[in-house]
Design an enzyme around this catalytic site. Structure first.
Site, PDB file in Angstrom:
ATOM      1  N   CYS A   1       0.869  -1.183   0.000  1.00 51.71           N
ATOM      2  CA  CYS A   1       0.000   0.000   0.000  1.00 51.71           C
ATOM      3  C   CYS A   1       0.903   1.230   0.000  1.00 51.71           C
ATOM      4  O   CYS A   1       2.070   1.142  -0.362  1.00 51.71           O
ATOM      5  CB  CYS A   1      -0.987  -0.019   1.166  1.00 51.71           C
ATOM      6  SG  CYS A   1      -0.262   0.165   2.808  1.00 51.71           S
TER       7      CYS A   1
ATOM      8  N   ASN B   1       2.364   1.448   4.349  1.00 51.40           N
ATOM      9  CA  ASN B   1       2.584   0.172   5.033  1.00 51.40           C
ATOM     10  C   ASN B   1       2.242   0.246   6.522  1.00 51.40           C
ATOM     11  O   ASN B   1       2.905  -0.356   7.363  1.00 51.40           O
ATOM     12  CB  ASN B   1       4.018  -0.315   4.819  1.00 51.40           C
ATOM     13  CG  ASN B   1       4.255  -1.762   5.225  1.00 51.40           C
ATOM     14  OD1 ASN B   1       5.331  -2.103   5.680  1.00 51.40           O
ATOM     15  ND2 ASN B   1       3.275  -2.629   5.078  1.00 51.40           N
TER      16      ASN B   1
ATOM     17  N   CYS C   1      -1.492   0.532   7.311  1.00 50.25           N
ATOM     18  CA  CYS C   1      -2.916   0.183   7.422  1.00 50.25           C
ATOM     19  C   CYS C   1      -3.283  -0.998   6.526  1.00 50.25           C
ATOM     20  O   CYS C   1      -3.430  -2.116   6.995  1.00 50.25           O
ATOM     21  CB  CYS C   1      -3.815   1.375   7.074  1.00 50.25           C
ATOM     22  SG  CYS C   1      -3.842   2.677   8.313  1.00 50.25           S
ATOM     23  N   ARG C   2      -3.437  -0.744   5.233  1.00 46.81           N
ATOM     24  CA  ARG C   2      -3.988  -1.755   4.333  1.00 46.81           C
ATOM     25  C   ARG C   2      -3.081  -2.961   4.119  1.00 46.81           C
ATOM     26  O   ARG C   2      -3.535  -4.105   4.240  1.00 46.81           O
ATOM     27  CB  ARG C   2      -4.338  -1.118   2.981  1.00 46.81           C
ATOM     28  CG  ARG C   2      -5.440  -0.096   3.080  1.00 46.81           C
ATOM     29  CD  ARG C   2      -5.641   0.632   1.770  1.00 46.81           C
ATOM     30  NE  ARG C   2      -4.473   1.476   1.489  1.00 46.81           N
ATOM     31  CZ  ARG C   2      -4.279   2.116   0.346  1.00 46.81           C
ATOM     32  NH1 ARG C   2      -5.159   1.995  -0.643  1.00 46.81           N
ATOM     33  NH2 ARG C   2      -3.209   2.876   0.174  1.00 46.81           N
ATOM     34  N   SER C   3      -1.828  -2.737   3.769  1.00 47.08           N
ATOM     35  CA  SER C   3      -0.973  -3.894   3.477  1.00 47.08           C
ATOM     36  C   SER C   3      -0.652  -4.730   4.713  1.00 47.08           C
ATOM     37  O   SER C   3      -0.674  -5.966   4.624  1.00 47.08           O
ATOM     38  CB  SER C   3       0.279  -3.494   2.706  1.00 47.08           C
ATOM     39  OG  SER C   3       1.039  -2.532   3.383  1.00 47.08           O
TER      40      SER C   3
ATOM     41  N   ASP D   1      -8.153   3.748   1.631  1.00 50.11           N
ATOM     42  CA  ASP D   1      -7.166   3.888   2.695  1.00 50.11           C
ATOM     43  C   ASP D   1      -7.848   4.383   3.974  1.00 50.11           C
ATOM     44  O   ASP D   1      -8.274   5.536   4.050  1.00 50.11           O
ATOM     45  CB  ASP D   1      -6.085   4.872   2.266  1.00 50.11           C
ATOM     46  CG  ASP D   1      -4.891   4.878   3.211  1.00 50.11           C
ATOM     47  OD1 ASP D   1      -5.027   4.403   4.366  1.00 50.11           O
ATOM     48  OD2 ASP D   1      -3.824   5.366   2.792  1.00 50.11           O
TER      49      ASP D   1
END
Length: 143
Positions: A7, A10, A12-14, A111
């Protein structure tokens, strides 16, 4: 199979995708990274850790790192959280490298650092992870 989730920062999402897929397919080698380097060395964002923890995913051991061109050789599959991240990843692709880079979901994963919808983000990641594991035949180590 070695899979990298990517993301922007690095945090939150990934890392959430890494934690979700690790719970679903612990036999895989997983990591996550960000296209930007602002948070290198930081743990996942607190509200994301909390939302993930409520679903049984422990993100606390993870630390942010920046995506590099060497990741194309280190992983068998690179999974981007949105189209912009995918484009940023592709700009670093070494000549002649054919490591697949795919999107996590049919839509961009919003995000939650900006939207504040951590649960909505996790819903999308969980659904997309199930599909990805099935499509790549990665649900169990014996397929």
């Amino acid at each position: 199979m070695r899979v990298l989730f990517v993301c922007l920062g690095n945090i939150c999402r990934s890392p959430a995708a890494e934690g979700v897929v690790r719970a679903m397919a612990p036999h895989l080698t997983l990591d996550s990274a960000g296209t930007g380097g602002w948070h290198v060395g930081d743990p996942p964002y607190g509200p994301m850790q909390e939302a993930a923890g409520q679903r049984g995913y422990d993100l606390s051991p993870l630390r942010a790192r920046q995506f590099t061109a060497e990741d194309f050789d280190a992983f068998d599959l690179i999974v981007a959280m949105d189209r912009q991240n995918r484009a940023d990843i592709e700009r670093l692709r070494p000549s002649g490298n054919d490591t697949p880079v795919r999107l996590m979901a049919a839509q961009d994963v919003p995000d939650p650092y900006y939207t504040r919808d951590f649960d909505g983000c996790l819903d999308i990641i969980e659904d997309a992870a199930r599909i990805m594991l099935r499509e790549h035949r990665l649900e169990t180590p014996f397929q």
